[in-house]
Structures are given as C-alpha cells and as structure tokens.
Design a protein around this motif. Sequence first.
Motif, short mmCIF file in Angstrom:
data_model
loop_
_atom_site.label_atom_id
_atom_site.label_comp_id
_atom_site.label_asym_id
_atom_site.label_seq_id
_atom_site.Cartn_x
_atom_site.Cartn_y
_atom_site.Cartn_z
N GLY A 42 0.81 -1.21 0.00
CA GLY A 42 0.00 0.00 0.00
C GLY A 42 0.84 1.26 0.00
N VAL A 43 2.16 1.10 -0.23
CA VAL A 43 3.04 2.25 -0.15
C VAL A 43 2.77 3.26 -1.26
N THR A 44 2.66 2.74 -2.49
CA THR A 44 2.46 3.64 -3.63
C THR A 44 1.12 4.35 -3.54
N ALA A 45 0.10 3.59 -3.17
CA ALA A 45 -1.23 4.19 -3.08
C ALA A 45 -1.26 5.27 -2.00
N GLY A 46 -0.57 5.01 -0.88
CA GLY A 46 -0.51 6.01 0.18
C GLY A 46 0.17 7.28 -0.29
N MET A 88 6.94 16.19 -2.71
CA MET A 88 7.78 15.03 -2.46
C MET A 88 7.68 14.60 -1.00
N LEU A 89 7.65 15.59 -0.10
CA LEU A 89 7.52 15.26 1.31
C LEU A 89 6.18 14.58 1.58
N LEU A 90 5.14 15.09 0.92
CA LEU A 90 3.81 14.47 1.09
C LEU A 90 3.85 13.02 0.65
N ALA A 91 4.47 12.79 -0.52
CA ALA A 91 4.56 11.41 -1.02
C ALA A 91 5.28 10.54 0.00
N PHE A 92 6.28 11.12 0.60
CA PHE A 92 7.08 10.44 1.59
C PHE A 92 6.22 9.98 2.77
N PHE A 93 5.46 10.93 3.30
CA PHE A 93 4.63 10.57 4.45
C PHE A 93 3.48 9.66 4.03
N GLY A 94 3.00 9.86 2.81
CA GLY A 94 1.94 8.99 2.30
C GLY A 94 2.39 7.54 2.23
N GLY A 118 4.51 6.16 4.13
CA GLY A 118 4.45 5.67 5.50
C GLY A 118 3.04 5.36 5.93
N LEU A 119 2.11 6.22 5.51
CA LEU A 119 0.70 6.03 5.85
C LEU A 119 0.19 4.70 5.31
N GLY A 120 0.50 4.43 4.02
CA GLY A 120 0.04 3.18 3.40
C GLY A 120 0.57 1.96 4.14
N ALA A 121 1.89 1.95 4.34
CA ALA A 121 2.50 0.81 5.02
C ALA A 121 1.98 0.70 6.45
N GLY A 122 1.81 1.86 7.11
CA GLY A 122 1.31 1.86 8.48
C GLY A 122 -0.07 1.23 8.57
N LEU A 123 -0.95 1.57 7.61
CA LEU A 123 -2.30 1.00 7.62
C LEU A 123 -2.25 -0.51 7.48
N LEU A 127 -7.34 3.57 -0.79
CA LEU A 127 -6.66 4.86 -0.94
C LEU A 127 -6.67 5.33 -2.39
N SER A 128 -6.46 4.39 -3.32
CA SER A 128 -6.37 4.86 -4.70
C SER A 128 -7.73 5.25 -5.24
N SER A 129 -8.81 4.63 -4.71
CA SER A 129 -10.10 5.09 -5.23
C SER A 129 -10.47 6.45 -4.65
N VAL A 130 -10.12 6.68 -3.38
CA VAL A 130 -10.36 8.02 -2.84
C VAL A 130 -9.55 9.05 -3.62
#
Lengths: 335, 346
Positions: free
Chosen positions: B109-113, B134-140, B142-147, B175-178
Amino acid sequence: MLHTGRKVVFVSVITAIAIAIVFIISLNLGTIRISPAEVLQVITGSGSDQNRTVLIHFRLPRMVIALLIGAGIAISGAILQSVSRNPLADPGILGINAGAGLSVVLYIFYFQGGALGSGWLSIYMMPFAALLGAFAAALLIYTVAWKDGVTPVRLILSGIGVNAGFGAFIIVFQLMMDPNDFMKATIWLSGSIWGTSWPYVGAVLPWIVLLIPWVLYKSRYLNAMQLGDQAAAGLGIRVERERRVLLFIAVALAGACVSVGGGITFLGLIAPHLARKLVGPRHQSYLPVSALLGALLLLGADMIGKMLMANAEVPVGLVVACLGAPYFIYLLIKD
Amino acid sequence: MQAQQSHKHAGKQAKSRPKTAVAFLVLGLVLLVIATALSILYGSSNINLRTVWEGLTQFDPSSTAHQIIHRLRIPRALAAALIGASLAVSGAVMQGMTRNPLASPSIMGVTAGAAFLMTLGYAFMPAASSLVIMLLAFFGAGLGAGLVFMIGALSKRGLTPVKLALAGSAVTALLSSVSSGLALRFNVAKDISFWYAGGVAGVQWVHIQLLLPVVVIGLVLSIAVSKSVTVMSLGEDIATGLGQRTNIVRLLGTLVVLLLTGAAVSVGGSIGFVGLVIPHIVRFIVGPDYRLIIPCSAVAGGLLLVLADIAARMVNPPFETPVGAVTAIIGVPFFLYLARREGREL
C-alpha cells in the motif's frame, strides 16, 4: 424452514423497496435536474422533449445497466466464494476483471474506429471480447494455482499476481492510445457505467437473464459442495464437473458485466456476505438476495457518485471500492 | 505453528557464503557501472560515446548534446540506481523482519498512500513546491505501510503472508479510489498519472539532491541493523532467546523501510516487484545472512532498475513505456512462482 422462507421474502421485499426508492431519486439526479413532478409528466407523456430525451435515452438505460450488472457481479462473487470455499473471493480481487479489462482495451485499441467499430455490432461484440479475456485470466489463475488440486490460498495469491500482470499490460496499451481514448479507458477501468444507451442494455441483458436462473437451478449442488468435496461426492454429485460448470458461469457473468461496467471490485465480495448475514447460508435463499443487494448497492453507488459531483463523472467503481474496501479489511481483521 | 515454521525455516537454511557475496558485489558493481553508462548513452537523440565522455570531462553549456547528458540522462540513470537499491533493500528488511516471503514495498500500500497524500497536496495546495509534494509522497508511503501493518496488528492470527497481500490490496484499493475521486473532482488527474507512470524519466538534479542523502542514511542504517535482522529472521522466540531487543530492532527496521520506500516512491512513482524479487534471488545466491543480503540487494536492485529503465525506452521508441510495467513483467511470474510454492505452507 418456513421461518427462513419468510425471512427471505421479507428481506427481498425490503431490498426491492429500497431499490425502487434509490431508482426514483436517481432519476432526478444528474447534470440536468429533473424534479419528480417532471418525471411523472414524462411518464404520462406530457413532459418536455428535453426531459424525455434525458430520461429515456440516458438515465433509464444507465440505471437498468446498474441493476443488471450489480446482480451479475454479486452472483459471480457468490459462486466464486462457494466453489473455492473462500470467503474473500471476488472477480476483481481474483484478477478476472483485469483479464476482461485487458481484452476490452485491446479491442478498443485495434478494432474500434475500424470496420467493426462503426455500429451496433461492435457493442454486441464487446461482451465477447471481455469474456475471452475473463476466461483467459481464469484459466491462467487456475493453472498457476493447480498443484494436485486448488487450495483457496494459492487461488487468491495467483489471482493477485495475475491481476498485477494484466494491470501492467493494460498500462502499456493505454499509453499507446491518444489522450482522448486514454482518458476513456482510465475511467472505464476504474469501473464506470459508460454505455449509457439501450443497445448496451441489450448486450448485457441476455447473459444476466440466462445465467442467473441457471445458477439458481444449481443451488443444491452449491449447498452440497460447501460441505466439502467428499461429502458432495457422497451425495452423488460429480464434483469436479459441477465445479467447472459453476466456475464457467461465474467467469461468464463477470466478463459480461465488466464489458459494460468496467472493473468494479469488491461488489462481488460484499453482496454475498451481506446476504448470508441476512438470510443464512442456503444458496436457494441467499443467491436471490445477493443479486438484489448487488443491484441495490451498485445503483446506490452510482447515485452517490452523481450526488457528490454533478458535473464530473465519478466512476461508480470508485464509490464501490470506498464502501467495499473497509468491509474487506473488517473481514480480514475478524477472520 | 509459528515455532514449527521457524524451525523449518532454520532447518532449511543453507550456510551463508561470504566469498560468493563478495564476488556478487564486485560483479554487480561492475555491471551497474556498465549499465549506467549504457543508460547515459542510449536515448532518443543519438549521442556517441566520445561526446558523452566530453560532456563529463569538459562540459560545454552551449552544446545541446552536453546539456541532454547533464540535465536529463545522468540524473535519470542515477535515480534509477538509487531507487532500485532503496526498493530492494527495504524489501529485504521487510522480508527478514516479518519472515514473510511476500513482504515488499509494492504490495504494502506504499504507492497508493503516496499517491493519496500527493493528490491531497495537488488538490488543496495548488501552489505547493515540488519539495512539499515530495515530502507528502514520503509521508503517504508511511501512511500506506502503516495502515497495512495496523490491520496485521489488529487481526487475531497476525499478519500471515496471504493476509499481508490481501491487506495490501485492500488498502491500495481504498486509498487509490479516494485519490482518483479527488483527482477527478479537482482536475489534477493528469499530475497524478504523470507521477504514477512517470518512473525516472523526468528526474532532475533537484530530485537527486533530495533523494541521495535519504537513501544513503537509509542504506547505512540498514547495514547497521542487518545483523539483528538476521537474528529476527530466525523467529521471534529465537531472537528473544538470543538476547535481541526485538522492539528496538523492529523500530529501526521500520524506519529504514519508511525512509527508503518513501524516497523511492516519491521520486519514481509506482515501481513494483523490485523489492520482492531481488531479495529472494540474492538470498538464494549468498545465503541467509542479512549482512550479506542487504548490500548485495542494494547493488542488484540498482542494476535491475537501471536495466529496466533502458528497456522501458527501447520497447516502443520514441515513447516511454512505464518502467513499472517492465518490472511487473519480470516480477509477476516470480510472484506467481512464490504463490505456488508458498501456498502449501500458509
């Protein structure tokens, strides 16, 4: 027995009423708002020409398609879940949709705009293209998962892999399209009822009308097969043959639905689950309820999509995924 | 069940082969240099070897060829190597820590996040700089993997390989559909798909400047924890028995994974399967010791992605094929092979 029977009728009636309500609300929604009074006028034959055109030539076919493919996908998912004895099976998750999707993208890429693409024939051909892809995907998944039989785990892992592979091919072909076709393909692949005219209804209707009753007729085989292969064989069922026939129906339904509805994932997962929760695991009871719930969910998702953004077309598959993925996650956690 | 599995795991393991690993590293580095050179040489405008060499040694700003070399080809080749290395190493660390053969950035889920937070950025902060995005992608990432990990932590029987794959697909779908919905609503679908399928084609020096320090820190850290990852890969019980402080190791390992995948995904978009395939191949060659697996994976991952990027340019010239599609074509059969093999044990 009687008790479940009454419950089925009760749930079915409630679902049907809900479908009717969503149907009526949906008629009013869209780029052009048409009030209920105006809808009534069109029905009685006194509405304005514009309203009649919008309702009869655009909205009505789209909603009928939503109902049909909602039911089709739900039944397809129900069969896959029963036959593989895997509660997490769904034509989208298993990669069958992706196979059908690739095949349709190829069809659009090579034939549309050509001789076949000019008329209604191409619309009727599209389910066949999707079907071909769906069967290719199913065959591939089954072959990869086969090793002295097919375990549910291997089936689902192979499905995820095949899904990713077809997805990569789809992207390659999509990028070779011109920007207009690219956008069209993108929206379609996210699951969108794009064929909003009566010929598309005609293209998908025969599949639904023929295959769903066939499945219902097979209900008792499904009941027996859920007890396990040995028990089913003990009851005199030719398990492997029935399994193939049922899988064939499931894939055919999924393919036909994908051809007009795009890649709608999770609907085939949720509808049967909800149905089983409501009326129990007997296939005679829960298959019809799944079909109704699938129709309701898809029509509802389409309505929500239209409500959220009146002007942009929100692919209905996105709405379904937003509703379905959390449920899927819940099932994962609970299991 | 778990003890049995780890026993089996330990019993199955071959000896580690340090000499093979050194040979692998040297050969890999040589090939990586050659591949990078090829990547700089090859492109839609024909530039011969001498011009490339001149472009490197005596840069002439007025020469178009030199400009192409400098502004486009070199950052592109470097980014491919860095991203490939990051993905492979984070895949290796994930597989080692979770003892899950299917663990890898692409199914977590890393890419989708990353795409999700980037879409939010494009939609609500139209003026955001590429650094912010880029920073947003970075935290995203983390968000995907965290979920996905959270789903694993919440579920009763833990995160089995199948469950990990399924949780990954569910989180990705959600995430990708949202984000697709948001992208359509705010008309930023183009920006997102450009990034998503972009690969390393549009990489500039500014990206490298951001990518390089993060990747270096991540790689150093991963080598620092590699010994502990090896112990973890023997199983939780054994690790605790050997006096491993598993929580600290897990924290550091997660940090490595987040740094490396975040950096890779934010620049390269959706590049699947490198993190899945490479650690398996490397483990097969150099044995089960992560002190060897991690550096070798870095080199092999870099090499794979540089080659895949060259292939992406050659498939349909002058158009670019998404490099993610190329890696998927390599990775999917491998995934299917693992699915077939693992299906028995899961």
